[in-house]
Design an enzyme around this catalytic site. Structure first.
Site, short mmCIF file in Angstrom:
data_model
loop_
_atom_site.label_atom_id
_atom_site.label_comp_id
_atom_site.label_asym_id
_atom_site.label_seq_id
_atom_site.Cartn_x
_atom_site.Cartn_y
_atom_site.Cartn_z
N ASP A 74 0.87 -1.17 0.00
CA ASP A 74 0.00 0.00 0.00
C ASP A 74 0.91 1.23 0.00
O ASP A 74 2.12 1.13 0.23
CB ASP A 74 -0.95 -0.02 1.21
CG ASP A 74 -2.19 0.81 0.94
OD1 ASP A 74 -3.26 0.52 1.49
OD2 ASP A 74 -2.07 1.78 0.16
C1 GLC Z 1 -4.28 4.25 -0.22
C2 GLC Z 1 -5.20 3.07 0.02
C3 GLC Z 1 -5.20 2.05 -1.10
C4 GLC Z 1 -4.97 2.74 -2.41
C5 GLC Z 1 -3.56 3.31 -2.38
C6 GLC Z 1 -3.22 4.08 -3.67
O1 GLC Z 1 -3.63 4.61 0.95
O2 GLC Z 1 -5.06 2.36 1.23
O3 GLC Z 1 -6.45 1.36 -1.05
O4 GLC Z 1 -5.09 1.82 -3.49
O5 GLC Z 1 -3.34 4.16 -1.27
O6 GLC Z 1 -4.02 5.22 -3.75
#
Ligand code: GLC
Length: 735
Positions: free
Chosen positions: A295
């Protein structure tokens, strides 16, 4: 449907090995490194300083955005040309993506194309209902279609990867990200995981209209203690295997190309650096052959988990745990080479991750066809066909929670519309709205105008506490019917949006009570991204319509239901509590040794009802359905449940027949009931049909204390009906 085997066929493996033999260490690490385009070059102040001022409250979000707009964007072409970045987050637009792919393919040494990912969670520009809303349709075909349209629009703007579907089971309505999934039930959540993966990926990733999907967030992110986002997750492995893993397994079996690690720790081990998740469960046990991305900044966050000594240590731990790509933290970019040189990681560690990334690039056909048709977007983005699907999906996501007969409305009655959400098109987008725009959305007032309905409107009550009772009285005084549009802002659900008080924000309840006090018939329409604890609102309303955040066609779909042009068919996929303090609430709980009852010494809250405000699977219709002729027959594959359903009302409608099972006696205590099959059946007024639904024998299995998946012969109660309170309908012995 795509299978995991397709990601590692011999020909691709040979090509990857050939590439690996030519790649420098920097080029290999580049494939593991994902960044977004970076706004840089501000005039008198850097973006970082601007962000610090925002975080410190020195400037408002609006001031920040105005200033940031003045920055130019560094699309990092030099890094792409040098082969030191292999993927982007948030870079879209066919021309821009083609330009960047051209740098990668024609100007870098080995010409490896880019993975271009974005959060396309419920539509790109044609924004569909938030996933929690769409899950209330219980319609897998619909879910597959909306994901396919989202993929088509994404591909048209140069994207080839979405960070969706989010398949986290969520039992706590305080958690803002409950909006992004398919609710509290594992069986239903698994079906939606399959449908959405198939929708995004189609029959082949190399098809230019399809994109790679991403099952997230691995794992159990929805079980954050207290519903507080990013909080600790602590659970037995039995619960992990029985409740939270199955939707991810379903996504794997549906051929999902990628996984995303979760921010949270699981029993004290950060998911980002947990080899049990990626090496054992995902690859050894499930045979996953795709790629795992972290993430955003999650590797850096491990410093706060305090399980790593420094950023080099997290890079080592994550890579060796099976985390293939680092989103945004630059820990891989900054430290993998040094770790390799000092022997703390091996070239095999790196090659394994690079192979997984390249498998997806080959599967997408990017080496043969990295570019996007730049004339496609104008044809497909927000086209009439996509809008029509958005309206269909929205209608099927609306749950009728209460109706004392006031609905459906006639169009010639005197209607007053109140509530700040009634004419707020932007709010209909919901969380994670892709590149959706407010001006694309139909608000309720716009929907009423489209329906040719005369009405009087005034906001009267905001979401943040303003309430003009005089304006309310003036607006509703001559009305026969009041439509009150209330709920929560889209900003109050989604990521980093946990609420400990899930009642209606501000003084909205007060407004509803005032309408009731003035003796007006009240239709309350809810716009929200989570279950809400709204007993007073329900009590004060003649009808309650759950309209979630329905996307671009919200207002039209709400009117389709309010005026009976569509007979509401949706059923809740999350329990609605009476009070915030009841969270987490879910229907498939264990009985405990003192099951909830009026008697004092039982498991309950003494200041709340024994039953939830609305149960899982609940939803009303403008007609009624009668069940009869139930039979349950044990087969070698499980239990076949046959029932006759009759539409005994005056309106055609679609019923969702639900089958729940209770293991009467087992070596571990089993849930009081669990959804194990369901089916949708369209019935004309007066029509009846017999439907047979099969409960798979494997779905009667569970995990023993040694974490063996077992089946125990014995008696199983069967509950068949309209919602999660379906009556006991039979009992069978399964050997
Ligand atoms: C965010 C979210 C994730 C998302 C990623 C990219 O923090 O937790 O679900 O896909 O960052 O935006």
């Amino acid at each position: 449907m795509i299978s995991q085997k397709q990601y590692c066929n011999e020909e691709v493996s040979r090509k990857i090995d050939e590439l690996l033999s030519q790649m420098t260490v920097d080029e290999k690490i580049g494939q593991l490194h994902q960044l977004g385009p970076s706004p840089v070059g501000g005039f008198e102040i850097s973006l970082d300083e601007l962000k610090k001022m925002l975080d410190a409250g020195a400037i408002t979000q609006k001031e920040y955005e105005q200033s940031a707009r003045g920055f130019k964007v560094d699309e990092r072409e030099d890094e792409v040309r040098a082969g030191t970045i292999g993927s982007f987050l948030g870079l879209y637009g066919a021309e821009k993506c083609n330009r960047m792919q051209k740098v990668a393919v024609e100007e870098s040494r080995l010409g490896i194309p880019l993975l271009l990912g974005f959060d396309v969670i419920h539509g790109l520009r044609t924004v569909f209902p938030i996933p929690l809303a769409e899950s209330c349709s219980w319609d897998m075909e619909m879910a597959e279609k909306t994901a396919a349209v989202a993929a088509k629009e994404s591909a048209a703007v140069g994207l080839n990867w979405t960070f969706a579907p989010m398949v986290d089971i969520a039992r706590d309505a305080r958690w803002g990200r409950i909006a992004e999934g398919a609710g509290e039930d594992t069986y239903l959540g698994s079906r939606f995981a399959e449908a959405r993966v198939k929708g995004f990926q189609g029959e082949s990733l190399a098809d230019p209209e399809n994109i790679a999907a991403c099952a997230k967030h691995f794992v159990a992110y929805g079980a954050a203690i207290g519903g507080r986002d990013y909080n600790t997750v602590d659970m037995s492995l039995q619960t992990l295997y029985e409740t939270y893993l199955p939707p991810f397994k379903a996504a794997t079996d549906a051929g999902v190309a990628t996984f995303m690690g979760a921010f949270n720790d699981l029993n004290g081990v950060p998911c980002s650096t947990n080899p049990f998740l990626y090496k054992t469960i995902l690859r050894k046990d499930w045979g996953f052959n795709g790629m795992v991305v972290s993430d955003s900044m999650a590797l850096q966050n491990c410093l706060d988990h305090a399980t790593v000594a420094d950023r080099a240590d997290v890079a080592r731990q994550a890579l060796q745990a099976g985390m293939d790509m680092d989103m945004h933290s630059t820990c891989y970019h900054d430290f993998l080479k040094e770790l390799l040189e000092n022997g703390q990681i091996s070239m095999e560690d790196i090659d394994t991750a690079v192979t997984n990334v390249l498998r997806i690039k080959f599967a997408l056909g990017l080496f043969e066809n990295p570019y996007t048709d730049e004339f496609l977007a104008d044809k497909v983005i927000l086209c009439d066909e996509h809008r029509a699907l958005a309206r269909e999906s929205a209608k099927k996501s609306i749950v009728l929670l209460k109706n004392n007969g006031v609905l459906p409305l006639k169009k010639d009655v005197k209607i007053a519309v109140v509530g700040a959400l009634a004419d707020n098109a932007e709010e209909m987008l919901g969380t994670w709205e892709g590149i959706g725009r407010g001006e694309d959305c139909i608000s309720v007032t716009a929907g009423l105008q489209n329906a040719g309905v005369q009405f009087k409107f005034a906001p009267c009550c905001s979401l943040d506490g303003a309430f003009d009772e005089a304006e309310l009285s003036a607006t509703i005084k001559d009305a026969d019917i009041v439509i009150a549009c209330v709920g929560e802002s889209k900003e109050d659900s989604g990521e980093a949006s946990a609420r400990c008080d899930i009642t209606l924000p501000g003084r909205q309840d007060e407004m509803l009570a005032a309408i009731r006090a003035q003796g007006k018939k009240l239709v309350t329409v809810l716009f929200n991204g989570r279950p809400l604890a709204i007993p007073e609102a329900v009590e004060n309303s003649d009808a309650v319509v759950e309209a979630w955040h329905l996307g671009v066609e919200a207002g039209n779909a709400v009117c389709d239901v309010l005026f009976g042009d569509y007979n509401p068919s949706a059923r809740l996929t999350t329990t609605f509590p009476n009070h915030s303090g009841e969270c987490p609430t879910y229907y498939n709980h264990l009985p405990t040794g003192k099951p909830a009852a009026e008697m004092k010494y039982t498991s309950k809250y003494i200041d709340a009802p024994l039953v939830p405000l609305f149960p899982f699977g609940y939803g009303l219709s403008y007609t009624e359905y009668a069940y009869s002729g139930l039979s349950a027959n044990v087969t070698e594959n499980g239990i076949d449940v046959t029932v006759t359903v009759k539409n005994v009302g005056a309106v055609d409608g679609e019923e969702t027949v639900q089958v729940y099972v209770h293991d009467v006696l087992a070596s571990r205590s089993r849930p009081v009931r669990e959804l194990k099959a369901f089916g949708k059946v369209f019935l004309k007024a007066g029509e009846e049909k017999q439907i047979t639904l099969s409960v798979a024998r494997k779905d009667l299995e569970f995990y023993d204390m040694q974490l063996n998946r077992i089946f125990e012969a014995g008696d199983f109660e069967i509950f068949v009906g309209h919602d999660g309170t379906a009556p006991l309908s039979g009992e069978v012995a399964v050997e």
